[in-house]
Design an enzyme around this catalytic site. Structure first.
Site, PDB file in Angstrom:
ATOM      1  N   GLU A 210      24.403  -0.120 -29.597  1.00 23.51           N
ATOM      2  CA  GLU A 210      25.524  -0.641 -29.030  1.00 23.51           C
ATOM      3  C   GLU A 210      25.930   0.706 -28.180  1.00 23.51           C
ATOM      4  OE1 GLU A 210      27.226  -3.502 -27.323  1.00 23.51           O
ATOM      5  OE2 GLU A 210      25.677  -4.844 -29.202  1.00 23.51           O
ATOM      6  N   CYS A 244      34.169   2.348 -24.196  1.00 22.58           N
ATOM      7  CA  CYS A 244      32.325   2.500 -23.224  1.00 22.58           C
ATOM      8  C   CYS A 244      31.937   2.130 -21.947  1.00 22.58           C
ATOM      9  CB  CYS A 244      31.912   1.788 -24.447  1.00 22.58           C
ATOM     10  SG  CYS A 244      32.293  -0.148 -25.277  1.00 22.58           S
TER      11      CYS A 244
HETATM   12  P1  NAD Z   1      29.223   8.754 -32.379  1.00 19.25           P
HETATM   13  O1  NAD Z   1      27.387   8.535 -31.353  1.00 19.25           O
HETATM   14  O2  NAD Z   1      29.335  10.441 -31.921  1.00 19.25           O
HETATM   15  O3  NAD Z   1      29.398   8.626 -33.266  1.00 19.25           O
HETATM   16  C1  NAD Z   1      29.011   7.219 -34.064  1.00 19.25           C
HETATM   17  C2  NAD Z   1      28.769   7.129 -35.566  1.00 19.25           C
HETATM   18  O4  NAD Z   1      27.673   7.982 -35.136  1.00 19.25           O
HETATM   19  C3  NAD Z   1      29.819   7.878 -36.189  1.00 19.25           C
HETATM   20  O5  NAD Z   1      29.901   7.021 -37.118  1.00 19.25           O
HETATM   21  C4  NAD Z   1      29.057   9.042 -36.531  1.00 19.25           C
HETATM   22  O6  NAD Z   1      29.292   9.592 -38.104  1.00 19.25           O
HETATM   23  C5  NAD Z   1      26.954   8.896 -36.859  1.00 19.25           C
HETATM   24  N1  NAD Z   1      26.810  10.230 -35.732  1.00 19.25           N
HETATM   25  C6  NAD Z   1      27.111  11.107 -35.026  1.00 19.25           C
HETATM   26  N2  NAD Z   1      26.005  11.762 -35.040  1.00 19.25           N
HETATM   27  C7  NAD Z   1      24.861  11.392 -35.825  1.00 19.25           C
HETATM   28  C8  NAD Z   1      24.148  11.815 -35.893  1.00 19.25           C
HETATM   29  N3  NAD Z   1      23.399  13.119 -35.675  1.00 19.25           N
HETATM   30  N4  NAD Z   1      23.078  11.795 -37.328  1.00 19.25           N
HETATM   31  C9  NAD Z   1      23.270  10.417 -37.547  1.00 19.25           C
HETATM   32  N5  NAD Z   1      24.910   9.940 -37.425  1.00 19.25           N
HETATM   33  C10 NAD Z   1      25.675  10.184 -36.638  1.00 19.25           C
HETATM   34  O7  NAD Z   1      29.891   8.190 -30.860  1.00 19.25           O
HETATM   35  P2  NAD Z   1      31.134   8.294 -31.096  1.00 19.25           P
HETATM   36  O8  NAD Z   1      31.456  10.034 -30.542  1.00 19.25           O
HETATM   37  O9  NAD Z   1      31.781   7.908 -32.491  1.00 19.25           O
HETATM   38  O10 NAD Z   1      31.608   7.490 -29.935  1.00 19.25           O
HETATM   39  C11 NAD Z   1      31.665   7.192 -28.458  1.00 19.25           C
HETATM   40  C12 NAD Z   1      30.325   6.813 -28.024  1.00 19.25           C
HETATM   41  O11 NAD Z   1      30.252   5.472 -28.155  1.00 19.25           O
HETATM   42  C13 NAD Z   1      30.242   6.832 -26.336  1.00 19.25           C
HETATM   43  O12 NAD Z   1      29.343   7.097 -25.778  1.00 19.25           O
HETATM   44  C14 NAD Z   1      30.506   5.681 -26.424  1.00 19.25           C
HETATM   45  O13 NAD Z   1      30.050   4.764 -24.796  1.00 19.25           O
HETATM   46  C15 NAD Z   1      30.126   4.308 -27.613  1.00 19.25           C
HETATM   47  N6  NAD Z   1      30.577   3.601 -27.217  1.00 19.25           N
HETATM   48  C16 NAD Z   1      29.259   1.917 -27.089  1.00 19.25           C
HETATM   49  C17 NAD Z   1      30.269   0.861 -27.654  1.00 19.25           C
HETATM   50  C18 NAD Z   1      29.232  -0.047 -26.940  1.00 19.25           C
HETATM   51  O14 NAD Z   1      29.557  -1.326 -27.538  1.00 19.25           O
HETATM   52  N7  NAD Z   1      28.110  -0.244 -26.247  1.00 19.25           N
HETATM   53  C19 NAD Z   1      31.332   1.192 -28.138  1.00 19.25           C
HETATM   54  C20 NAD Z   1      31.820   1.828 -28.469  1.00 19.25           C
HETATM   55  C21 NAD Z   1      31.858   3.330 -27.835  1.00 19.25           C
END
Ligand code: NAD
Length: 459
Positions: A210, A244
């Site tokens: 997602e 998002c």
């Molecule tokens: P992110 O990708 O930075 O982090 C998401 C998760 O991944 C966190 O739990 C984090 O600890 C983990 N993570 C971060 N870097 C990582 C790495 N290098 N390796 C493994 N795991 C890692 O996202 P965010 O900043 O928490 O959220 C914002 C993003 O999420 C935006 O792009 C938004 O559009 C998207 N989003 C999508 C939905 C959806 O339903 N499609 C919903 C909410 C947010």
């Protein structure tokens, strides 16, 4: 049982014991989870307020309320959805009884983001549990208070071999991803989505991703611009623009752009006052890193409203940008903050050249009273899901699948779609023994023509 490999190995043992397949077992946990969450309702609002000043109203409608309604749905339907389904047998399988067995995948990893930190951690957990799996959940490290509370709720309801919450940042996530799971459900950014997909590919583990992207709003000149401004500014500034599926930018018919901007400005003042910093209803940016990211997006922009930034307070006021070029910073990546660029079009080619400049968005919103225009936009462009004449609200109907396409994600969930996401459809045919025509057995020569005729007749 504290390390990640220890937790997973205990969950593997439990899943193999077949206990999670019992419906009463699943319902007991779902009901206990609901009770625990209900008892912590105020704590949830307080945690979200502490994390990024999320107003209680927004926390209720977009986190707590949606979680409770997903729990109610799961409790009501887990039994029905888990039953094997009978399908008609085909000419090739006759005589037979043909079934689809609903098999839980097994040991699930859920990785959650920070922007709806309670909802996006707990919702996937509910349906993973309802369909008979064990779960390890990693909430976001950026919303410390909410993530701590989630861990507390989980500890109070589940033994670690059923559901465990593992808190931590990139290192923890990396360690989790190195394990062999039966399914990974990830919500977050496109860049981390690629890391997750790569890690999953190593074990051929199925994934739901997602993700995000730049979700456009397209507005023509046939509609009530005051109402459009109200609905777009609601969708954009809800959760401080950190959604998002928030409208990322607007493309409006050039002749009505100025009037629309006038309505947008009025709308922002009506909702948040002349100084939104003082409003109880306007959230903060999650951390300074993101404030600086957004600030750098603004540096080459024509700001026509707002633009106030207080780095120490993680505050950015609702901001409007006029006519940015597609290669400006603000039009490069998903904005994910309270900044709305407004572009205009004169003809269809202009819309096309903007939308197709980007990967397939997670959402698209079209505002018009012209049926042909709406149909054209909805069918021409590929995107995860959308709304005609409003924004965000498709997320709120759990009878609709929610998910992206292309770079905005793969797979979907919500309601029954969530249950199906965590379920393997196992096809089983029970063969009757009372008839065994010799048609399929060698020597083939004599029945070949007859078989061809039969195929042509029935296909
Ligand atoms: P992110 O990708 O930075 O982090 C998401 C998760 O991944 C966190 O739990 C984090 O600890 C983990 N993570 C971060 N870097 C990582 C790495 N290098 N390796 C493994 N795991 C890692 O996202 P965010 O900043 O928490 O959220 C914002 C993003 O999420 C935006 O792009 C938004 O559009 C998207 N989003 C999508 C939905 C959806 O339903 N499609 C919903 C909410 C947010």
């Amino acid at each position: 049982m504290n390390t990640i490999p220890e937790i997973l190995s205990a969950q593997k043992v439990l899943f193999k014991s077949q206990k999670t397949k019992s419906i009463s077992y699943r319902l007991t946990f779902l009901k206990a989870l609901k009770k625990e969450i209900q008892s912590k309702e105020q704590d949830i609002y307080n945690a979200l307020k502490k994390d990024f000043n999320k107003p209680e109203f927004e926390s209720f409608v977009s986190e707590y309320g949606l979680v409770i309604s997903e729990l109610n749905l799961a409790i009501k339907n887990a039994n029905k959805w888990s039953r094997r389904e009978r399908v008609k047998s085909s000419l090739l399988t006759f005589p037979s009884k043909d079934y689809i067995y609903k098999e839980p995948y097994g040991n699930i990893l859920v990785i959650a983001p920070w922007n709806y930190p309670f909802l996006l951690a707990v919702n996937p957990l509910i349906m993973a549990l309802a369909s008979g799996n064990t779960v390890v959940l990693k909430p976001s490290e950026l919303t410390i208070n909410t993530s701590k509370l989630i861990s507390e709720i989980i500890q109070n309801v589940f033994p670690k071999n059923v559901v465990a919450s593992v808190e931590g940042g990139i290192e923890t996530s990396t360690e989790l991803l190195a394990q062999k799971w039966d399914f990974i459900f990830f919500t977050g950014s496109v860049s981390v989505g690629k890391i997750v997909a790569k890690a999953a590919a190593k074990h051929l583990t199925p994934v739901t991703l997602e993700l995000g992207g730049k979700s456009p709003c397209i507005i023509d000149d046939s509609t009530n611009l005051k109402l459009v401004a109200k609905r777009i500014s609601w969708g954009k500034f809800f959760n401080g623009g950190q959604t998002c599926i928030a409208p990322d930018y607007v493309i409006i018919y050039s002749k009505v752009k100025d009037e629309f901007i006038k309505h947008l400005k009025n709308e922002i003042v009506n909702r948040y006052g002349v100084n939104p910093k003082e409003s109880q209803d306007f959230p903060r940016i999650i951390n300074q890193k993101n404030v600086l990211r957004l600030k750098s997006m603004l540096h080459d922009c024509n700001i026509i409203f707002g633009g106030e930034i207080d780095e120490n307070k993680c505050y950015i006021s609702p901001t409007l940008i006029d006519n940015p070029s597609l290669d400006s910073n603000i039009m490069q990546d998903e904005i994910f903050g309270p900044i709305l660029p407004i572009l205009s079009y004169k003809n269809e080619n202009d819309i096309e050249s903007i939308i197709w400049n980007y990967d397939k968005p997670l959402s698209l919103y079209v505002f018009s009273n012209r049926k042909t225009f709406i149909k054209h936009i909805i069918t021409k462009y590929s995107f995860g899901g959308g709304v005609i004449n409003d924004s965000l609200i498709h997320f709120g109907n759990n009878k609709l699948p929610f998910g992206g396409v292309g770079a905005s994600g793969m797979g979907n969930y919500h309601g029954k779609y969530g249950f199906d996401t965590f379920t393997h459809n196992k096809s089983i045919i029970k063969r009757g023994n009372w008839l065994d025509p010799s048609l399929r057995y060698a020597p083939y020569k004599q029945q070949f023509n007859f078989i061809k005729k039969l195929f042509n007749f029935f296909s």
